[in-house]
Design a protein around this motif. Structure first.
Motif, short mmCIF file in Angstrom:
data_model
loop_
_atom_site.label_atom_id
_atom_site.label_comp_id
_atom_site.label_asym_id
_atom_site.label_seq_id
_atom_site.Cartn_x
_atom_site.Cartn_y
_atom_site.Cartn_z
N ARG A 70 0.83 -1.19 0.00
CA ARG A 70 0.00 0.00 0.00
C ARG A 70 0.87 1.24 0.00
NH1 ARG A 70 -5.14 -0.21 -0.39
NH2 ARG A 70 -5.71 -2.38 -0.33
N CYS A 71 0.45 2.19 -0.82
CA CYS A 71 1.16 3.46 -0.86
C CYS A 71 0.87 4.22 0.43
CB CYS A 71 0.71 4.26 -2.07
SG CYS A 71 1.38 5.93 -2.10
N ASN A 72 1.91 4.67 1.07
CA ASN A 72 1.75 5.39 2.32
C ASN A 72 1.24 6.81 2.09
OD1 ASN A 72 2.16 4.99 5.17
ND2 ASN A 72 3.69 6.60 5.05
N GLY A 88 12.30 1.24 4.46
CA GLY A 88 11.91 0.41 5.58
C GLY A 88 10.70 -0.41 5.17
N SER A 89 9.63 -0.40 5.95
CA SER A 89 8.44 -1.18 5.62
C SER A 89 7.42 -0.33 4.87
CB SER A 89 7.81 -1.74 6.90
OG SER A 89 7.51 -0.70 7.79
N VAL A 116 10.32 9.74 8.84
CA VAL A 116 10.11 9.53 10.26
C VAL A 116 8.73 8.93 10.44
CG1 VAL A 116 10.07 10.58 12.55
CG2 VAL A 116 11.47 11.61 10.73
N GLU A 117 8.68 7.67 10.90
CA GLU A 117 7.41 7.00 11.15
C GLU A 117 6.44 7.11 9.98
OE1 GLU A 117 6.17 8.76 14.75
OE2 GLU A 117 7.97 8.13 15.80
N GLY A 118 6.94 6.93 8.78
CA GLY A 118 6.07 6.95 7.61
C GLY A 118 5.81 8.35 7.07
N LYS A 129 8.84 21.64 12.14
CA LYS A 129 7.51 22.27 12.12
C LYS A 129 6.42 21.25 12.40
CE LYS A 129 8.28 25.63 8.58
NZ LYS A 129 7.92 25.93 7.21
N THR A 130 6.57 20.04 11.78
CA THR A 130 5.50 19.05 11.87
C THR A 130 5.58 18.24 13.16
OG1 THR A 130 5.55 18.86 9.49
CG2 THR A 130 4.41 17.12 10.66
N MET A 131 6.78 17.92 13.60
CA MET A 131 6.95 16.99 14.71
C MET A 131 6.89 17.69 16.07
SD MET A 131 7.39 14.08 13.06
CE MET A 131 8.11 12.88 14.18
N SER A 132 7.07 18.96 16.12
CA SER A 132 7.15 19.64 17.42
C SER A 132 5.76 19.96 17.98
CB SER A 132 7.97 20.92 17.30
OG SER A 132 7.35 21.78 16.38
#
Ligand code: ZN
Ligand code: ZN
Ligand code: ZN
Ligand code: ZN
Length: 132
Positions: A70-72, A88-89, A116-118, A129-132
């Motif tokens: 499946r496309c993430n 990765g997976s 990072v985590e997909g 910006k996204t992870m904080s």
């Protein structure tokens, strides 16, 4: 190739010689037309698109139904012939709509990226910006 194999090809499925002029060549072996079949639905694969899954051939519909990655990005199955990116997976279509920065939507095909985590990022700034 030892004596006794003669000039007739041997079927990789049933291990018998193939006397018909029509047979399938696939995966480095020869097959009776009826013996190169989809592992899931048994359809004859001669002339069809197939995909090797765990060394077993499956037809395209079965592949799309049960085996495709499946496309993430778009969450759709990745077609066997589609260009893809694997990390990765995770898998993505190698398309701008799918393989893009999770923050600024920049296309990352052929670019440096962080995963990072997909999620995908084009830069440390976007990741922050996204992870904080
Ligand atoms: Zn056979
Ligand atoms: Zn099938
Ligand atoms: Zn996609
Ligand atoms: Zn970005």
């Amino acid at each position: 190739r030892h004596y006794g194999d003669s000039e007739k090809p041997r079927c990789g499925g049933c291990d018998e010689l193939i006397f018909s002029n029509e047979y399938t060549q696939a995966e480095g072996q020869n097959w009776h037309l009826k013996h190169f079949c989809c592992f899931d639905c048994d359809c004859v694969l001669a002339g069809e698109t197939y995909v090797m899954v765990n060394e077993k051939p499956v037809c395209r519909p079965c592949y799309m139904k049960s085996h495709a990655a499946r496309c993430n990005g778009c969450q759709n199955a990745v077609e066997p012939e589609a260009q893809r990116v694997t990390y990765g997976s995770f898998n993505w279509h190698a398309e701008p709509e799918c393989f893009q920065c999770s923050c600024c939507s920049k296309c990352l095909v052929g670019q440096r990226f962080m995963a990072v985590e997909g999620m995908l990022f084009c830069s440390v700034e976007c990741k922050k910006k996204t992870m904080s």
